[in-house]
Design an enzyme around this catalytic site. Sequence first.
Site, PDB file in Angstrom:
ATOM      1  N   LYS A  86     -26.311  80.345  35.134  1.00  0.00           N
ATOM      2  CA  LYS A  86     -25.332  79.279  35.392  1.00  0.00           C
ATOM      3  C   LYS A  86     -25.275  78.387  34.155  1.00  0.00           C
ATOM      4  O   LYS A  86     -26.311  78.129  33.533  1.00  0.00           O
ATOM      5  CB  LYS A  86     -25.761  78.496  36.638  1.00  0.00           C
ATOM      6  CG  LYS A  86     -24.789  77.399  37.052  1.00  0.00           C
ATOM      7  CD  LYS A  86     -25.204  76.752  38.372  1.00  0.00           C
ATOM      8  CE  LYS A  86     -24.257  75.633  38.778  1.00  0.00           C
ATOM      9  NZ  LYS A  86     -24.611  75.038  40.087  1.00  0.00           N
ATOM     10  N   SER A 161     -21.224  74.635  43.841  1.00  0.00           N
ATOM     11  CA  SER A 161     -20.747  74.604  42.471  1.00  0.00           C
ATOM     12  C   SER A 161     -21.058  75.880  41.683  1.00  0.00           C
ATOM     13  O   SER A 161     -20.458  76.118  40.643  1.00  0.00           O
ATOM     14  CB  SER A 161     -21.378  73.415  41.734  1.00  0.00           C
ATOM     15  OG  SER A 161     -22.785  73.601  41.632  1.00  0.00           O
ATOM     16  N   SER A 185     -25.183  74.422  46.582  1.00  0.00           N
ATOM     17  CA  SER A 185     -24.461  75.159  45.539  1.00  0.00           C
ATOM     18  C   SER A 185     -24.946  76.570  45.241  1.00  0.00           C
ATOM     19  O   SER A 185     -24.292  77.288  44.493  1.00  0.00           O
ATOM     20  CB  SER A 185     -24.496  74.378  44.232  1.00  0.00           C
ATOM     21  OG  SER A 185     -23.541  73.374  44.290  1.00  0.00           O
TER      22      SER A 185
HETATM   23  N1  GLN Z   1     -21.024  70.499  47.159  1.00  0.00           N
HETATM   24  C1  GLN Z   1     -22.088  69.570  46.898  1.00  0.00           C
HETATM   25  C2  GLN Z   1     -21.627  68.509  45.910  1.00  0.00           C
HETATM   26  O1  GLN Z   1     -20.508  68.556  45.517  1.00  0.00           O
HETATM   27  C3  GLN Z   1     -23.300  70.282  46.407  1.00  0.00           C
HETATM   28  C4  GLN Z   1     -23.250  70.626  44.970  1.00  0.00           C
HETATM   29  C5  GLN Z   1     -24.509  71.242  44.474  1.00  0.00           C
HETATM   30  O2  GLN Z   1     -25.334  71.734  45.251  1.00  0.00           O
HETATM   31  N2  GLN Z   1     -24.670  71.195  43.181  1.00  0.00           N
HETATM   32  O3  GLN Z   1     -22.365  67.633  45.546  1.00  0.00           O
END
Ligand code: GLN
Length: 495
Positions: A86, A161, A185
């Site tokens: 990532k 994400s 995410s």
């Molecule tokens: N969807 C969540 C956010 O927008 C989690 C994102 C993540 O786990 N990095 O914060």
Amino acid sequence: MSPNNIKQRSLHQLSITELNAGLRNKDFSSVELTQHFIERIERLDTRFNSFISTCSEQALAAANYADQQLANGNAGILCGIPIAHKDLFCTNGIRTSCGSKMLDNFVPPYDATIVENCSNAGAVVLGKTNMDEFAMGSSNENSFYGPSVNPWGENCVPGGSSGGSAAAVAAQLVPAATASDTGGSIRQPASFCGVTGLKPTYGRVSRWGMVAYASSLDQAGPITKNAEDAATMLNVLASFDKKDSTSIDEPKPDYTATLDQPLNGLRIGIPKEYFSDGIDPEVAKLTQEAISFYETLGASIKEVSLPHTQLAVPAYYVIAPAECSANLSRFDGVRYGYRCENPTDLEDLYKRSRAEGFGEEVKRRILVGAYALSAGYYDAYYRKAQQVRRLIKQDFDTVFKDVDLIASPTAPTPAFGLGEKTKDPVSMYLEDIYTLPVNLAGLPAISIPCGLTQQNKPVGLQLIGNYFSEALLLNSAHKFQQATDFHQQTAPNID
Ligand code: GLN
């Protein structure tokens, strides 16, 4: 899997375990394998946009070195296996953009600990995967590089994400990818893309060299084709790291050693709050069927209650922005990252570099976080959210006195359409309802595919375990995958 069977299938269809067998058996070399994936990425990723950067030259050099190690009998656990990281893990000499214009020009001079762990195990890095900017988002649509696209439906989001990591594994552009999970995410994109995603216990995997979003919640983990590969990846990723003050010096089991343990006597709890309002009926049905299937594997099922579930979204969306507003203050246009043109003075440099370098959602969260931490509102918002966080952790502590695992859907819906929720941040935040409590409590959890909707969209089953129960989670996921073939179903039109 016999070597013969491996030979009948294309290289991109094979799991890490199968690739390891093929490499050691000399059915193919790491250079051949790496070339195969480079060609696939070049041919197919114009559709999925799952990579922000590729590094084919370095990959081929690493593959060549891996082939020598294999020939010398010196091979590490991932020797010669192509993977992707990532794009928030620092990679020495390879751009690490974090999905942001702010870091579009950032080439780190060092590797994150997990990147180093993978390289020490012999992995070949093909490139860096797409993501929501600074890991903020649930759809990958907040990326400066444009959204990644779900291989199961090209008008659908891959989740976020870590959408790029999940899409790349689902499109078989790479056998496995690293990802990070602050509020879901790893698990939610794994669910949307029909792959396996493991979020380890907070502290199990080093955060050093991972661009920080919300430090008390962030945790790295793998996205793979199946639980067995996730166990192999966790064997490599997990390590005690003095450079991360929250890394925990716990003994690390061999996560592949206990995958086949029978599940007789396993006690699974189903939180009643997770099957209430807002859940898609097909998601509810498929996850309930998967949970019932565990009974045939020897588990017992009982209803449990996590009464503060509804407070997880508001608490998270105070705590995570508060931490992000502090973490992202380092991006000031001075030391590294984006700098505006022709600043008139220092203040103008700060203001315009940040105004021009950050995207809309990141700015929204910095504003919310700075507000929640400000003198007049700290007690009303931040302290309150921390108190709620404690209640959520206590809910889990109580339930884990009676059960070994908790099972639920990973997300309330299957993958939604590109653009469907971008105008309504709150409906996007609600996507995280089943994943956020796990991060607030610091627990480990895994998402595994458990079926397809009538519109051919994958649905994920989430298993949540007590602290450091990754071996049990992987064992439970693996036994399910041995008895079912949901994880083997592949996205259409990716050959
Ligand atoms: N969807 C969540 C956010 O927008 C989690 C994102 C993540 O786990 N990095 O914060």
